[in-house]
Each structure stands twice: as structure tokens, then as C-alpha cells.
Design a protein around this motif. Structure first.
Motif, mmCIF file in Angstrom:
data_model
loop_
_atom_site.group_PDB
_atom_site.id
_atom_site.type_symbol
_atom_site.label_atom_id
_atom_site.label_comp_id
_atom_site.label_asym_id
_atom_site.label_seq_id
_atom_site.Cartn_x
_atom_site.Cartn_y
_atom_site.Cartn_z
ATOM 1 N N VAL A 279 5.090 2.661 -0.854
ATOM 2 C CA VAL A 279 4.154 2.754 0.124
ATOM 3 C C VAL A 279 2.617 3.181 -0.230
ATOM 4 C CG1 VAL A 279 4.830 5.437 0.272
ATOM 5 C CG2 VAL A 279 3.535 4.465 2.471
ATOM 6 N N ALA A 280 1.920 2.457 0.461
ATOM 7 C CA ALA A 280 0.533 2.776 0.090
ATOM 8 C C ALA A 280 -0.072 3.413 1.509
ATOM 9 C CB ALA A 280 -0.194 1.488 -0.063
ATOM 10 N N GLN B 212 -9.904 2.785 1.673
ATOM 11 C CA GLN B 212 -9.468 2.696 0.498
ATOM 12 C C GLN B 212 -7.892 3.093 0.613
ATOM 13 O OE1 GLN B 212 -12.101 5.655 -1.158
ATOM 14 N NE2 GLN B 212 -13.664 4.001 -1.951
ATOM 15 N N VAL B 213 -7.249 2.703 -0.693
ATOM 16 C CA VAL B 213 -5.963 3.502 -0.863
ATOM 17 C C VAL B 213 -6.125 4.856 -1.428
ATOM 18 C CG1 VAL B 213 -3.771 3.279 -2.348
ATOM 19 C CG2 VAL B 213 -4.862 1.006 -1.374
ATOM 20 N N ALA B 214 -5.443 5.735 -0.874
ATOM 21 C CA ALA B 214 -5.597 7.182 -1.240
ATOM 22 C C ALA B 214 -4.500 7.478 -1.994
ATOM 23 C CB ALA B 214 -5.687 8.072 0.073
ATOM 24 N N GLU B 215 -3.308 7.068 -1.743
ATOM 25 C CA GLU B 215 -2.056 7.107 -2.731
ATOM 26 C C GLU B 215 -1.161 6.138 -2.433
ATOM 27 O OE1 GLU B 215 1.096 10.830 -3.653
ATOM 28 O OE2 GLU B 215 -0.245 11.232 -2.004
ATOM 29 N N GLY C 261 3.141 6.913 -9.756
ATOM 30 C CA GLY C 261 2.365 6.401 -8.935
ATOM 31 C C GLY C 261 0.789 6.693 -8.993
ATOM 32 N N LEU C 262 -0.095 6.458 -7.907
ATOM 33 C CA LEU C 262 -1.550 6.495 -8.074
ATOM 34 C C LEU C 262 -2.013 7.338 -6.856
ATOM 35 C CD1 LEU C 262 -2.437 2.895 -8.754
ATOM 36 C CD2 LEU C 262 -2.496 4.647 -10.294
#
Length: 330
Positions: free
Chosen positions: A224-225, A231-234, A310-311
Motif C-alpha cells: 500500500v502507498a 506526495q507518498v507519505a508512506e 518500507g519508506l
């Protein structure tokens, strides 16, 4: 190599008020046969990202990216004529408004068969038989008679099934479902989601599922993004993200789920709104709504950094067991 590989995608729109960046530096990968969920509030850039992938932005939209590859093909340099051969065949999309996505001037059969004529070269009886088979596959009763129906003669659930039939007609490698259950009642939502998941498994296609519903993501996606203000938060595997959210925004979304609020007097919410064209802060975009924001957060925009498989785009990721509304203004 991923089926879809996007690096540093930005989408800008030119209006009378100036230029607005709706999507800002998105990285997104989707592997063959993978289900990826994209979640976030309205205005976070989810749908614009999907339209950029499909090449369906309006004339006032502009795409900038370091890389946008699909199946080894560079979508950024692809000629419009060749892009049209991919769109609707190898990459297909289910739009979020079933009652307005179909052309009201043409029958259901014409709209399904048009896709098959253009991309598959079918004609005559083979074309009709394939259209009937597609309607059967998406669970529409008496498909032979439905071919001659106009969209206004169908319910919302039926219309969405027709949209799915059109989308899968050419056996796409990637299906983008943009909030496919919008405006449908709860029982029909469940049927449509079950249908999408079943078709994804049967055909082995990759699926991008765009939704507001975290519960839907938990049941269907593998990764999941979470998007916020373009923006991508996580971005992390679903199980990891639900068990240990790292971005305060992700934690707040999860904490606001009704099933996680059992025993509480009030359902936790996230005060405020996603920043718009004129009120985006200089620092972290979630900073004005985040209780953990510091002077650094207000002055600098955090980058996506590695965190727990992840990020996350945060200077101070949440620790284990620390969920969401605690990370937002009370």
C-alpha cells in the motif's frame, strides 16, 4: 524488473490562477500479478496519478518524470499513436463513477465490442460471442439481452460491471481501479470488490486499487502507498503498515477506523484539511495537522527514507504501538 516502474513523477496543471502541482515526486512500482493499494483523502493526488499512468490528462496537464516504464516500454517518449494501442489493451482502467463513465448515446454491446474491434480485430459472430462471454464473466444475468441496453437502463452496480467487462476485454497486464465502488450501496460494493479480486487472480494481472477505504486495502492488497497532498507519505507491505504505521498521517487514518475505536466515547478524527493550491506549507505538508511537528518540520520537507521494510516521509517516525490520532492535533 517491475511491470510498472515510475520514478519522481510530478503532474502540473495550468489554470488562470497559475500553475498547480497536483502530484509531487511520486515513486511507484507494480510487479506482475501484484495488488497495490493507493489510499488517502480527497485531494491527495490518487486519481491524477492514475490518469497520468493512463495518459488521460487534460490539455492543461503536464507530466514530468525521471522514469515511466511499462513492461520495458518508455511511456514518456512513446508516440501518441503507439500509446493508444497500449491504453485499453495492456493497461486498462475502471473509473470511479459508473453512471457517468459509460457513453449514454451507445448501447452496452456497442461499447464493449468497440474495444474488441479496435484492439483485438474481432468482427461478426466472434465479436458478439466474446462480448456475451465478458458480460457472463462479470456476473450480469441474461447477457444476450443486456447487449442492446443503454446505460440509463442499468443500475449502478450493473453499470460498474459493464465498465469492468470493458476494462478486462483485452486481457490487460495492469488494471487500474479508481475508487470502483463510489456511489454504490454497501452490498454492491462488496460484490464489485470480490469480482475484481477474483478476476485479478484468474487472469494473473496486476491491479492498482485506489480507494478511501483502509479496510478494502487490508483485505485485497499486498502493498500500500499512502498519499497526502500529492506526495507518498508512506509505502509498505499491508500487514506491516497496519500493525506498525510509521507516518503520523497513516497512524491517524488507521486510528479513525470505527473498529479500532471500540470502547471510546468519540471516533478519532484528523482535524483540518489537505492543503490546496494556495496554502501549502513550506515544510512538511502534514505539519499543520501533526502534533509532533517541530521547527525543523515547519522549515524543511522530509524525503522518503527507509523505515521498517518500507519508506516513510517523516523526520520522526512513530514508534511501535503508537497509533494515529495521538499523532494528530486533538
Amino acid at each position: 524488473m517491475p511491470l510498472l516502474d515510475i520514478k519522481n513523477l510530478s503532474v502540473e496543471f495550468t489554470t488562470r490562477a497559475g500553475t498547480f502541482r497536483a502530484v509531487d515526486g511520486i515513486d511507484l512500482t507494480v510487479d506482475e500479478g501484484e495488488v497495490v493499494g493507493i489510499v488517502g483523502e480527497s485531494g491527495s493526488g490518487k486519481s491524477v496519478t492514475s490518469l497520468a499512468v493512463m495518459g488521460l490528462l487534460g490539455s492543461n496537464g503536464r507530466i514530468v518524470a525521471d522514469r515511466m516504464m511499462f513492461g520495458g516500454t518508455d511511456l514518456l517518449t512513446l508516440a501518441p499513436s503507439k500509446r493508444r494501442k497500449i491504453t485499453g489493451k495492456d493497461i486498462a482502467m475502471v473509473f470511479q463513477e459508473p453512471m457517468t463513465s459509460l457513453n449514454p448515446c451507445f448501447t452496452v454491446g456497442f461499447q464493449i465490442m468497440e474495444t474488441l474491434r479496435v484492439h483485438e480485430g474481432l468482427s461478426g459472430k466472434a465479436l458478439r460471442h466474446r462480448a456475451i462471454a465478458l458480460l457472463e464473466q462479470v456476473g450480469i444475468p441474461a447477457p444476450e439481452t443486456r447487449l442492446s441496453a443503454f446505460p440509463h437502463q442499468l443500475s449502478g452496480g450493473m453499470s460498474q460491471r459493464v465498465m469492468i467487462a470493458i476494462a478486462i476485454a483485452c486481457n490487460p497486464r495492469l488494471l487500474v481501479a479508481d475508487e470502483p465502488t463510489t456511489a454504490l450501496d454497501v452490498t454492491i460494493q462488496k460484490q464489485i470488490l470480490d469480482l475484481l479480486v477474483r478476476l485479478q487472480k484468474e487472469r494473473g494481472m496486476a491491479l492498482i486499487l485506489i480507494t478511501h477505504d483502509m479496510g478494502v486495502v487490508a483485505e485485497t492488497a499486498q502493498r500500500v502507498a499512502v498519499m497526502y497532498a500529492g506526495q507518498v507519505a508512506e509505502t509498505r507491505p499491508v500487514a506491516d503498515l497496519f500493525a506498525r504505521p510509521r507516518h503520523p498521517y497513516t497512524g491517524a487514518l488507521l486510528d479513525a477506523l470505527p473498529e479500532r475505536a471500540l470502547g471510546k466515547r468519540r471516533l478519532p478524527t484528523i482535524p483540518g484539511m489537505v492543503p490546496g493550491i494556495a496554502d501549502r506549507p513550506a515544510g512538511c505538508l502534514f505539519g499543520p495537522r501533526c502534533r509532533f511537528a517541530t521547527d525543523r518540520c515547519r522549515a524543511e520537507r522530509p524525503a522518503l527514507t527507509d523505515v521498517d521494510n518500507g519508506l516513510a516521509r517523516c523526520f520522526f517516525p512513530l514508534p511501535d504501538g503508537h497509533l494515529g490520532a495521538e499523532g494528530a492535533i486533538q
